[in-house]
Design a protein around this motif. Structure first.
Motif, PDB file in Angstrom:
ATOM      1  N   ALA A  50      -0.682  15.802  -9.412  1.00 57.04           N
ATOM      2  CA  ALA A  50      -0.170  17.117  -9.707  1.00 57.04           C
ATOM      3  C   ALA A  50       0.351  17.984  -8.333  1.00 57.04           C
ATOM      4  CB  ALA A  50      -0.961  18.078 -10.512  1.00 57.04           C
ATOM      5  N   GLY A  51       1.154  18.859  -8.318  1.00 57.58           N
ATOM      6  CA  GLY A  51       1.415  19.711  -7.290  1.00 57.58           C
ATOM      7  C   GLY A  51       2.155  18.900  -6.212  1.00 57.58           C
ATOM      8  N   ALA A  52       2.687  18.012  -6.091  1.00 55.52           N
ATOM      9  CA  ALA A  52       3.427  17.196  -4.948  1.00 55.52           C
ATOM     10  C   ALA A  52       4.674  16.739  -5.548  1.00 55.52           C
ATOM     11  CB  ALA A  52       2.633  16.048  -4.437  1.00 55.52           C
ATOM     12  N   SER A  53       5.781  16.755  -4.788  1.00 60.33           N
ATOM     13  CA  SER A  53       6.747  16.116  -4.824  1.00 60.33           C
ATOM     14  C   SER A  53       7.385  15.233  -3.817  1.00 60.33           C
ATOM     15  CB  SER A  53       8.165  17.262  -4.743  1.00 60.33           C
ATOM     16  OG  SER A  53       7.792  18.368  -5.717  1.00 60.33           O
ATOM     17  N   MET A  68       0.880  -1.234   0.000  1.00 56.18           N
ATOM     18  CA  MET A  68      -0.127  -0.051   0.001  1.00 56.18           C
ATOM     19  C   MET A  68       1.148   1.335   0.047  1.00 56.18           C
ATOM     20  SD  MET A  68      -3.350   0.500   0.240  1.00 56.18           S
ATOM     21  CE  MET A  68      -4.255   1.782   0.010  1.00 56.18           C
ATOM     22  N   GLY A  69       1.882   1.206   0.788  1.00 58.58           N
ATOM     23  CA  GLY A  69       2.860   2.230   0.710  1.00 58.58           C
ATOM     24  C   GLY A  69       3.564   2.458  -0.491  1.00 58.58           C
ATOM     25  N   ALA A  70       3.837   1.648  -1.236  1.00 57.49           N
ATOM     26  CA  ALA A  70       4.523   1.481  -2.601  1.00 57.49           C
ATOM     27  C   ALA A  70       3.827   2.055  -3.352  1.00 57.49           C
ATOM     28  CB  ALA A  70       5.104   0.174  -2.753  1.00 57.49           C
ATOM     29  N   ASP A  71       2.426   1.667  -3.163  1.00 53.99           N
ATOM     30  CA  ASP A  71       1.321   2.256  -4.160  1.00 53.99           C
ATOM     31  C   ASP A  71       1.123   3.824  -4.191  1.00 53.99           C
ATOM     32  OD1 ASP A  71       0.684  -0.194  -5.279  1.00 53.99           O
ATOM     33  OD2 ASP A  71      -1.271  -0.550  -4.155  1.00 53.99           O
ATOM     34  N   HIS A  72       1.045   4.103  -2.794  1.00 58.15           N
ATOM     35  CA  HIS A  72       0.844   5.684  -2.947  1.00 58.15           C
ATOM     36  C   HIS A  72       1.943   6.304  -3.262  1.00 58.15           C
ATOM     37  CE1 HIS A  72      -2.832   6.176  -0.958  1.00 58.15           C
ATOM     38  NE2 HIS A  72      -2.715   5.435  -0.007  1.00 58.15           N
ATOM     39  N   ALA A  73       3.316   5.852  -2.889  1.00 56.71           N
ATOM     40  CA  ALA A  73       4.479   6.325  -3.314  1.00 56.71           C
ATOM     41  C   ALA A  73       4.730   6.604  -4.967  1.00 56.71           C
ATOM     42  CB  ALA A  73       5.734   5.646  -3.022  1.00 56.71           C
ATOM     43  N   ARG A  74       4.285   5.669  -5.702  1.00 53.11           N
ATOM     44  CA  ARG A  74       4.317   5.549  -7.093  1.00 53.11           C
ATOM     45  C   ARG A  74       3.207   6.385  -7.565  1.00 53.11           C
ATOM     46  NH1 ARG A  74       4.793  -0.145  -6.514  1.00 53.11           N
ATOM     47  NH2 ARG A  74       6.757  -0.728  -6.418  1.00 53.11           N
ATOM     48  N   ARG A  75       2.229   6.722  -6.750  1.00 54.68           N
ATOM     49  CA  ARG A  75       1.214   7.287  -7.471  1.00 54.68           C
ATOM     50  C   ARG A  75       1.499   9.077  -7.310  1.00 54.68           C
ATOM     51  NH1 ARG A  75      -2.254   5.325  -4.294  1.00 54.68           N
ATOM     52  NH2 ARG A  75      -3.449   3.991  -6.034  1.00 54.68           N
ATOM     53  N   ARG A 112      -9.165   4.574  -9.373  1.00 52.09           N
ATOM     54  CA  ARG A 112      -9.470   5.868  -9.532  1.00 52.09           C
ATOM     55  C   ARG A 112      -9.743   6.751  -8.208  1.00 52.09           C
ATOM     56  NH1 ARG A 112      -9.171  10.098 -12.549  1.00 52.09           N
ATOM     57  NH2 ARG A 112     -10.998  11.152 -13.195  1.00 52.09           N
ATOM     58  N   ALA A 113     -10.466   5.893  -7.453  1.00 46.42           N
ATOM     59  CA  ALA A 113     -10.831   6.715  -6.117  1.00 46.42           C
ATOM     60  C   ALA A 113      -9.401   7.208  -5.276  1.00 46.42           C
ATOM     61  CB  ALA A 113     -11.386   5.611  -5.238  1.00 46.42           C
ATOM     62  N   TYR A 114      -8.284   6.043  -5.396  1.00 49.16           N
ATOM     63  CA  TYR A 114      -7.027   6.434  -4.598  1.00 49.16           C
ATOM     64  C   TYR A 114      -6.491   7.422  -5.411  1.00 49.16           C
ATOM     65  CZ  TYR A 114      -7.137   2.364  -1.639  1.00 49.16           C
ATOM     66  OH  TYR A 114      -7.217   1.367  -0.732  1.00 49.16           O
ATOM     67  N   ASP A 115      -6.362   7.553  -6.727  1.00 48.58           N
ATOM     68  CA  ASP A 115      -5.816   8.732  -7.238  1.00 48.58           C
ATOM     69  C   ASP A 115      -6.627  10.106  -6.815  1.00 48.58           C
ATOM     70  OD1 ASP A 115      -4.165   7.114  -8.677  1.00 48.58           O
ATOM     71  OD2 ASP A 115      -4.873   7.372 -10.747  1.00 48.58           O
ATOM     72  N   LEU A 116      -7.942   9.983  -6.995  1.00 52.76           N
ATOM     73  CA  LEU A 116      -8.687  11.271  -6.551  1.00 52.76           C
ATOM     74  C   LEU A 116      -8.578  11.577  -5.178  1.00 52.76           C
ATOM     75  CD1 LEU A 116     -11.930  10.436  -8.737  1.00 52.76           C
ATOM     76  CD2 LEU A 116     -10.155  12.164  -9.150  1.00 52.76           C
ATOM     77  N   GLU A 117      -8.377  10.634  -4.483  1.00 50.34           N
ATOM     78  CA  GLU A 117      -8.213  10.936  -2.952  1.00 50.34           C
ATOM     79  C   GLU A 117      -7.100  11.701  -2.643  1.00 50.34           C
ATOM     80  OE1 GLU A 117      -8.096   7.944   0.993  1.00 50.34           O
ATOM     81  OE2 GLU A 117      -6.707   7.468  -0.547  1.00 50.34           O
ATOM     82  N   VAL A 118      -6.003  11.194  -3.350  1.00 51.19           N
ATOM     83  CA  VAL A 118      -4.574  11.509  -2.843  1.00 51.19           C
ATOM     84  C   VAL A 118      -4.481  12.957  -3.590  1.00 51.19           C
ATOM     85  CG1 VAL A 118      -2.253  11.479  -3.368  1.00 51.19           C
ATOM     86  CG2 VAL A 118      -3.547   9.549  -2.616  1.00 51.19           C
ATOM     87  N   GLN A 119      -4.915  13.311  -4.798  1.00 51.88           N
ATOM     88  CA  GLN A 119      -5.145  14.619  -5.327  1.00 51.88           C
ATOM     89  C   GLN A 119      -5.832  15.636  -4.705  1.00 51.88           C
ATOM     90  OE1 GLN A 119      -3.416  15.453  -8.886  1.00 51.88           O
ATOM     91  NE2 GLN A 119      -3.450  17.357  -7.448  1.00 51.88           N
ATOM     92  N   ALA A 120      -6.858  15.113  -4.131  1.00 51.92           N
ATOM     93  CA  ALA A 120      -7.735  16.162  -3.287  1.00 51.92           C
ATOM     94  C   ALA A 120      -6.811  16.424  -2.159  1.00 51.92           C
ATOM     95  CB  ALA A 120      -9.137  15.442  -2.906  1.00 51.92           C
ATOM     96  N   TRP A 121      -6.403  15.274  -1.467  1.00 52.22           N
ATOM     97  CA  TRP A 121      -5.491  15.488  -0.216  1.00 52.22           C
ATOM     98  C   TRP A 121      -4.370  16.557  -0.222  1.00 52.22           C
ATOM     99  CZ3 TRP A 121      -0.562  13.667   0.855  1.00 52.22           C
ATOM    100  CH2 TRP A 121       0.213  13.853   2.062  1.00 52.22           C
ATOM    101  N   VAL A 122      -3.623  16.297  -1.605  1.00 52.30           N
ATOM    102  CA  VAL A 122      -2.502  17.263  -1.711  1.00 52.30           C
ATOM    103  C   VAL A 122      -3.053  18.740  -2.072  1.00 52.30           C
ATOM    104  CG1 VAL A 122      -0.689  17.876  -3.627  1.00 52.30           C
ATOM    105  CG2 VAL A 122      -0.963  15.414  -2.841  1.00 52.30           C
ATOM    106  N   ASP A 123      -4.171  18.776  -2.725  1.00 57.48           N
ATOM    107  CA  ASP A 123      -4.668  20.245  -3.168  1.00 57.48           C
ATOM    108  C   ASP A 123      -4.833  20.773  -2.004  1.00 57.48           C
ATOM    109  OD1 ASP A 123      -4.394  19.697  -5.639  1.00 57.48           O
ATOM    110  OD2 ASP A 123      -6.316  19.196  -6.304  1.00 57.48           O
ATOM    111  N   ALA A 124      -5.960  20.026  -0.962  1.00 58.03           N
ATOM    112  CA  ALA A 124      -6.329  20.678   0.155  1.00 58.03           C
ATOM    113  C   ALA A 124      -5.251  21.157   1.274  1.00 58.03           C
ATOM    114  CB  ALA A 124      -7.310  19.781   1.063  1.00 58.03           C
ATOM    115  N   SER A 125      -4.094  20.068   1.455  1.00 55.34           N
ATOM    116  CA  SER A 125      -3.011  20.538   2.139  1.00 55.34           C
ATOM    117  C   SER A 125      -2.285  21.602   1.757  1.00 55.34           C
ATOM    118  CB  SER A 125      -2.107  19.097   2.026  1.00 55.34           C
ATOM    119  OG  SER A 125      -2.640  17.911   2.717  1.00 55.34           O
ATOM    120  N   ARG A 126      -2.113  21.784   0.588  1.00 54.96           N
ATOM    121  CA  ARG A 126      -1.666  23.128   0.232  1.00 54.96           C
ATOM    122  C   ARG A 126      -2.223  24.411   0.430  1.00 54.96           C
ATOM    123  NH1 ARG A 126       0.355  22.309  -6.027  1.00 54.96           N
ATOM    124  NH2 ARG A 126       1.417  24.340  -5.465  1.00 54.96           N
TER     125      ARG A 126
END
Lengths: 326, 326, 326, 326
Positions: free
Chosen positions: B14-17, B1-8, B273-287
């Motif tokens: 967008a917007g995360a390093s 799961m961690g590796a999945d998130h790292a690759r994602r 797709r839910a994971y991608d959208l979750e992480v993108q939304a989290w990155v956007d909100a965190s910023r």
């Protein structure tokens, strides 16, 4: 219902002659008799049952007079197809079962027509084949558009609607129900004041299979009857709403179009073919002196489970059901 | 799961390093760091959380170390996306909720990724629109192909699988669960000795809506997650097994052909797709310094309901849940 | 379309920085630049292409200026994703192909986004797997709700809509089209006077496979794009109208309820994910100095087939297509 | 086919008595007569037609003897249900039409049973209702699992399979076919050497509607008959492969499970109900002295279109059809 059966026997069933009708409502039965080419009419159903030219009888009378009429059929030894319920309570149902047994001949078929529906028959065959392993769960859904009855009460959902699900569960799983729990959600605003609708009923069988049931008689959408069987290596669903014609439709106002189709408005449309096959099978079996569909005992046991269900509807807790040995 | 998130994070968001990884398993994390172009590696996750070049953290560590890591994130004031469960019991979850509140900043998002799945989002929007009236019932189905875990126990079905259904029910209905009853059918022969699988869980909400849940983790067929919402003037289903490609297939042995398609093998495929959208939304909100997804309180309350569910699994009777005011 | 791509690059794509926009319409591009945090703006697209801080360009300009802009990108050696059509006629398309070839580097990707749609990708993989044997037929359906263009002409159905089907047929079957026949039914009353809509186009490939196409751009229902592939031992369909949420709905007037769901209103909704995946793949490939999607040659050949299609639309008879060797 | 009809009349149809069978194959007909309770047998079908106790005849004999038998029925004035084709060529079909007309009584119904299939009937009603506007296109699909016939030739696809589609197109659209073009893809490797299978046939009607047809008789999958009607404000599909039971199934080898169901193996299963309804309607109409299904003229015109289709199969170009006024 009686008129439907009369027309069916007269125009769509092989091997039967419709010879007489009985109905206390003279105007109604007279019009039907004329439509069906001047068939004989009796005011008293017991006269019809006693007629020499009657070999077999379909009872679509109110449940409250079933016991008397069934006993008359059994006494004369004529085959009878009795619309559900067999009778109004388990004591009278048991009297019918015992009278038939005492007579020594199988004569009574109960009108659980779903056992003749092609989808139900295929599902039963699939479960019995063992290809999916043992069946663990059934999820049954039963929705009506609305109930016009002005005196409708919560118990009638159990007695008139859930009873079909109870019979199907017993038949599909091939075993008896040992307990029933009825759960009462906050009702829809379309139900009459005081009526619990929808209801969730949980059945447990002798082997430990669990059957969940949603019964919702003011669902507004239409007649939806669906079963999902969950087994050890697969699942099967019947009753998906599908009219056979799948359409795409433009929105008249220019908005988004839609895909889909109509929902059957009522049981007559959904189970039309099941009724035809039920009556044809009953005629064929009666001519051979047999009963091949659900028996008086099936009617009796379903009444026993419904009685327990009505207790659980009041209490909210599971109620055990004692089914006598067959 | 961690590796999945790292690759994602490295290739699809967008917007995360992605700047650093932490994992006590050096070989595993080293290979991943190399694949991702020589990213920094920490043996101790707390070192990573303490790093100056880290603005936000994804926790995919075992649940047993979540409390310590979450508290470290909260202390440093970094945003954190924490895979469920928030922590292993309700006491420690409450400590996390209170620490976050004490800090005065919203920082924790819990990994209930279904809230970002397009089908769930559409269903939520439909229910909230009021077009179908009040929602009366949810029927939720959750099937896994199998559970490889050698020490698998019945409680894990409640804690790891049912927990998703509990969060979805709360979110879709917008209210709290007040009781839970877990019903135990006779298990499938594919479950380990002593494991109750499938399970039926009945939830009741504050307003009286009822939620039925089937959780079946050795279903053999694949990953099937489905919801049917029943409202006053209509119903809606999501999660019908449909791969997008509908095929007809000849039987190699010359028997009857079949129509249909494959079932998703696991949650990775179903919810990619839910994971991608979750992480993108989290990155956007965190910023923006916000949390827009499920909060630590959502994680805490779902743990409360699961705890009651595990009691009901043992007793068979409904167990009440006390949810503290928000 | 340009604004969609700009927002996509800025908010949903990993590995790219949006640095500049160009549009002769100053007001429109200014508002967009502001929305995207003050990005640079060029009035002349050629200035943007010439900028030092631009490594890769997305062209969403009118087809009539594509040739000049593509040649500028090729000359500077920057990667370019060009929305279809490549150019307005086959002669100019050929000039682009030859300029790219002369430059010795692959730089041009054409915006046939369907090649990145998950359903199309799965269908292609299934056909290429050989599991169903050789593909014999494709049946392609392409419906739009309506075409708002006041000067819409029949040829535009071939050039702007059928062109997607032509590219998909070439790609799915992995071979060239050798003839095209366009058949003209009596038009719908919703088409402008003189416009042939719907149209039936029959393609034949080099190996003798046949592709039937329905293109109907005033279908009123919504955006429906569907393919059925018929092979020696099975068939496969993608694009069945399905929103993911399947509903049953009561009729407000008390008539029969219906089951189904909405149809996507337009290509933006249907192919949203395909566009994201297309642009992400283009960014990833551009950074590696590669082109992985449809090439300038694919754009050129599709223009050749469309040109023949427009001739057949006028004559009604099949027109042969000569595709130059790759 | 004859045996199917005999059993149907004896056991599932109201209002008819099966009195006699005729078949030159004595052993076969003898076994069937015994099964049906000792019904009379004639070696020569003309003897049966001439019998005093025969009021109506079902012809399921080879097409080559239809003309003689139909003329005998017309001469005696008995109703006849004739399996398609009416006769083997348009000249002899015209002789039958003219003999019936000369006799002054409608007596002949042709066995295009699809006109009685509930799905086709609903589609026809929908198109006739005008709710979707004028019908612009039909897309018809006709697949058989395989053709066992050792001497099978390409023309038989037109004459025996496409003929059903031609009749359906005429009936659904309510107008005549004015041209037919048959397109020959490279055949499947499962077809006999030299047989063109699948075939694409394009029909055009008097009003300019276009009908595309795929006929594929070695499709390996099963019997798939499907129609999509495309109208000005919507479309409708019938014949989606759906057995009524939708299953999820585990892969025995542990791979991905699948969802779906079986495909009907042949026309007997798919159109069982259509045959029952066809014969019941024919019996009912014959007793009233009427013909309510497809007439001898329908059989004659479909033969005319097939003859043109066989010419187009040879030439590849559209062939005009001249239909005489009714």
């Amino acid at each position: 219902m009686g008129a439907d059966h009369a027309r069916r026997l007269a125009t769509r069933i092989a091997g039967a002659s419709l010879t007489a009708l009985a109905d206390p409502d003279e105007g109604r039965v007279g019009a039907l008799a004329e439509e069906l080419d001047g068939i004989a009419v009796h005011a008293d159903p017991l006269d019809l049952i006693a007629s020499d030219d009657v070999d077999a009888v379909v009872l679509a009378s109110p449940g409250s007079v079933h016991e008397e009429q069934l006993l008359a059929c059994i006494e004369r030894g004529v085959h009878v197809l009795c619309e559900k319920p067999l009778t109004m309570d388990s004591e009278s149902s048991l009297r019918v079962v015992e009278a038939e047994r005492a007579g020594g001949r199988d004569l009574v078929q109960v009108g659980f027509m779903r056992r003749f529906d092609p989808e139900y028959v295929r599902l039963k065959a699939l479960l019995d084949s063992g290809r999916m392993g043992r069946t663990l769960l059934l999820h049954q859904t039963h929705r009506n558009k609305s109930v016009p009855h002005p005196d409708f009460r919560s118990e009638m959902i159990v007695r008139d609607s859930l009873v079909h699900e109870i019979d199907c569960a017993r038949w599909l799983l091939g075993e008896e129900i040992v307990s029933i729990q009825v759960i009462s959600p906050t009702p829809t605003s379309h139900a009459r004041e005081g009526v619990v609708d929808p209801q969730i009923a949980i059945l447990r069988t002798a082997s430990g299979a669990v059957v969940t049931n949603e019964v919702f008689v003011n669902a507004r959408t239409g007649y939806e009857v669906r079963v999902e069987a969950v087994a050890e290596r697969g699942s099967a669903i019947i009753g998906r709403p599908a009219s056979g014609v799948y359409t795409t439709t433009a929105d008249p106002g220019g908005g988004d179009g839609s895909w889909g189709g109509p929902i059957d408005p009522d049981y007559r449309v959904r189970f039309e073919r099941a009724y035809d096959l039920e009556v044809q099978a009953w005629v064929d079996a009666s001519r051979r002196g047999e009963v091949v569909g659900p028996t008086s005992r099936d009617g009796y046991v379903s009444t026993l489970v419904c009685t327990a269900g009505m207790q659980s509807l009041a209490s909210g807790v599971p109620v055990a059901v004692e089914t006598p040995g067959s």
